[in-house]
Design an enzyme around this catalytic site. Structure first.
Site, PDB file in Angstrom:
ATOM      1  NE  ARG A 139     -11.280 -33.934 -25.825  1.00 24.91           N
ATOM      2  CZ  ARG A 139     -10.797 -32.747 -26.180  1.00 24.91           C
ATOM      3  NH1 ARG A 139     -10.965 -31.701 -25.396  1.00 24.91           N
ATOM      4  NH2 ARG A 139     -10.152 -32.609 -27.306  1.00 24.91           N
ATOM      5  CE1 TYR A 140     -14.669 -34.958 -20.265  1.00 24.85           C
ATOM      6  CE2 TYR A 140     -15.478 -33.226 -21.697  1.00 24.85           C
ATOM      7  CZ  TYR A 140     -14.655 -33.644 -20.672  1.00 24.85           C
ATOM      8  OH  TYR A 140     -13.817 -32.749 -20.066  1.00 24.85           O
ATOM      9  NE  ARG A 143     -19.751 -33.359 -20.538  1.00 25.21           N
ATOM     10  CZ  ARG A 143     -19.170 -34.308 -19.808  1.00 25.21           C
ATOM     11  NH1 ARG A 143     -19.547 -35.567 -19.923  1.00 25.21           N
ATOM     12  NH2 ARG A 143     -18.194 -33.998 -18.979  1.00 25.21           N
ATOM     13  CB  CYS A 152     -15.897 -14.357 -32.861  1.00 26.12           C
ATOM     14  SG  CYS A 152     -15.494 -16.074 -32.539  1.00 26.12           S
ATOM     15  CB  CYS A 156     -10.884 -13.469 -27.356  1.00 34.67           C
ATOM     16  SG  CYS A 156     -12.660 -13.350 -27.150  1.00 34.67           S
ATOM     17  CB  CYS A 159      -9.363 -17.176 -29.313  1.00 37.55           C
ATOM     18  SG  CYS A 159     -10.481 -18.479 -29.850  1.00 37.55           S
ATOM     19  NE  ARG A 161     -12.852 -25.095 -30.050  1.00 38.78           N
ATOM     20  CZ  ARG A 161     -13.963 -24.936 -29.323  1.00 38.78           C
ATOM     21  NH1 ARG A 161     -14.773 -23.919 -29.558  1.00 38.78           N
ATOM     22  NH2 ARG A 161     -14.269 -25.803 -28.398  1.00 38.78           N
ATOM     23  CG  ASP A 320      -6.892 -24.430 -23.190  1.00 35.44           C
ATOM     24  OD1 ASP A 320      -6.848 -24.978 -22.074  1.00 35.44           O
ATOM     25  OD2 ASP A 320      -7.946 -24.273 -23.839  1.00 35.44           O
ATOM     26  CG  ASP A 357     -10.024 -28.351 -21.659  1.00 39.68           C
ATOM     27  OD1 ASP A 357     -10.004 -29.596 -21.634  1.00 39.68           O
ATOM     28  OD2 ASP A 357     -10.915 -27.702 -22.233  1.00 39.68           O
ATOM     29  CE  LYS A 364     -14.354 -27.748 -20.514  1.00 36.60           C
ATOM     30  NZ  LYS A 364     -14.744 -28.695 -21.601  1.00 36.60           N
TER      31      LYS A 364
END
Ligand SMILES: *Cc1c(COP(=O)(O)O)cnc(C)c1O
Ligand code: SF4
Length: 453
Positions: A139-140, A143, A152, A156, A159, A161, A320, A357, A364
């Site tokens: 995206r950037y 990075r 995981c 969570c 989450c 994702r 999000d 985000d 962000k």
């Protein structure tokens, strides 16, 4: 959905006889052991693979930990859509078996996950659109983020994702890793790769090392970051062997994900300290979650606890717009209020950056209270956390020739055009302290030297 409060002491069934008694939870294995069966249980408890094998995955298992949830078969459709997994360690942090408990709220499925207002989507950050190679989000410019696994240890409920995490528990294949490597070779502008998921530290040491050594084989990759919730939900995973492997891949940074002070246990602290001792700088990414941490005092306690553990609060995220997390969302205002509360009150190293985000993959965006009150060609007027207003003259402004000092009460305009340079609140703790210092100095008729000769 308030359930009656019950202590979370799992009823021990035969299947779960390897479960350590709750009083023994989170204890370290004693070096010399008197009670052999108990010590065996403790060493199992401290074995991360045992923790993964014994995760709470079904409603039956959940009902054994949380008896008030037995017979809640309607939760089946929630976990069919968004898988459940709770490590016994993380479950042991639940203090009240209902949604008033932050650990419960973050780990136990809730029917409200099925609520689906139109503003929520599976992939609001459009990560899928930014994947030149499946699993690599670019995206950037400088990075990229690598989804190294979909597994995981604990899923969570909030989450970001949710579309990926736990739907299958797969690590990235060797073939994909080669594609990622090729992409990185062809894009030397990428100097920082974030290994994420899922939770990459649920993989075996060898699988993690395969990812890290692939990244280190690309000379333009300078920084490697790992995003992991393992120190929070599976701290026993941070073994000496893992840490000594990780430190061969420096400069390596780790960002973890503590959301509530109840997660800062002796064991999670020890895990962070072990990583910090290996020279790995640690950051924390918190998500603002309704009923979990949407409270200035809770965030303050969390951030103070983190820096004592050598973990630097890095980001505090606005939730999000992910399908299935509506009940966790807070207003952006709440984050703003928390930032206002923190600044001036706690150490700067304890203050995260509050970010939204952006939907559509905008990245962000920091959001913070306004400290710039106004500007003129000659001055910037700022306010501090106390409500003090000051003017900062731009370079080259000729102080001598500025306009007449204000007669009478100065206002913001007078600050902006240099007629006054400060407007003080009537009383602040800081000014009261100053007055005492001045009074004492006057009495002592000080020399003006900082230190006595
Ligand atoms: C968050 C994120 C990063 C890293 O952002 P930093 O501000 O450098 O921490 C990189 N790529 C993607 C896709 C991200 O979501
Ligand atoms: S550890 Fe991270 S990726 Fe895994 S469920 Fe939690 S938030 Fe999602």
């Amino acid at each position: 959905m308030q359930q009656e409060i019950q202590p979370v002491t799992p009823a021990v069934t035969e299947e779960q006889a390897s479960e350590p008694p709750s009083t023994m939870r989170a204890a370290q294995t004693p070096s010399s052991c008197q009670d052999e069966p108990l010590c065996k249980k403790l060493s199992q408890w401290n074995d991360w693979r045992w923790q993964i094998r014994n995760r709470i995955r079904s409603l039956d298992q959940l009902a054994r930990y949380v008896p008030s949830l037995s017979g809640r078969s309607e939760l089946q459709k929630v976990i069919a859509k968004y898988p459940m997994a709770i490590t016994p360690y993380y479950a042991s942090l639940i203090q009240h078996a209902d949604v008033s408990d932050p650990i419960f709220r973050m780990s136990v499925p809730n029917l409200r996950e099925m609520f689906d207002p139109p503003c929520l989507t599976d992939d609001p950050l459009e990560e899928h659109e930014d994947m030149p190679v499946p699993g690599l989000v670019h995206r950037y410019r400088d990075r990229a983020l690598l989804i190294a696994t979909t597994m995981c240890s604990m899923y969570c409920r909030h989450c970001t994702r949710k579309r990926i995490a736990g739907t299958r528990e797969n690590a990235i294949s060797a073939r994909r890793l080669r594609q990622v490597q090729e992409y990185l070779f062809n894009h030397p502008e990428i100097s920082d790769v974030i290994v994420s998921g899922g939770d990459p530290l649920t993989m075996s040491d060898a699988a993690i090392e395969a990812v890290l050594s692939m990244l280190r084989s690309v000379p333009s990759v300078q920084i490697i970051r790992i995003g992991t919730r393992v120190p929070v939900v599976l701290p026993m995973r941070i073994t000496d062997e893992l840490v000594s492997m990780l430190k061969r891949y420096h400069p390596l940074w780790i960002n973890t994900h503590f959301n509530h002070p109840n997660e800062l246990t002796d064991q999670s602290r020890a895990a962070c300290e072990k990583l910090a001792d290996a020279g790995i700088p640690l950051g924390n990414q918190t998500v603002l979650l309704r009923g979990v941490n949407d409270d200035p005092q809770i965030i303050e306690e969390l951030c103070r606890g983190l820096i004592r553990t050598r973990v630097r609060p890095y980001y505090m995220y606005q939730c999000d717009l992910v399908r299935g997390v509506e009940h966790f969302r807070t207003s952006v205002r709440k984050g703003m209020e928390i930032m206002e509360y923190l600044r001036g009150r706690v150490s700067g190293i304890a203050i995260p950056t509050f970010v939204v985000d952006a939907p559509h993959g905008g990245g962000k965006i920091p959001v913070l209270p306004n400290y710039v009150v106004t500007m003129s060609p000659t001055h910037t007027v700022l306010r501090n956390y106390e409500g003090l207003l000051v003017s900062y003259p731009e370079p080259g402004v000729d102080m001598e020739s500025t306009v007449e000092p204000a007669s009478g009460q100065a206002g913001v305009w007078e600050l902006a055009c240099g007629k006054a340079d400060v407007i003080q609140p009537a009383h602040t703790t800081r000014m009261d302290r100053r007055e005492k210092i001045t009074a004492k100095r006057g009495a002592a008729r000080g020399t003006g030297y900082l230190f006595d000769a």
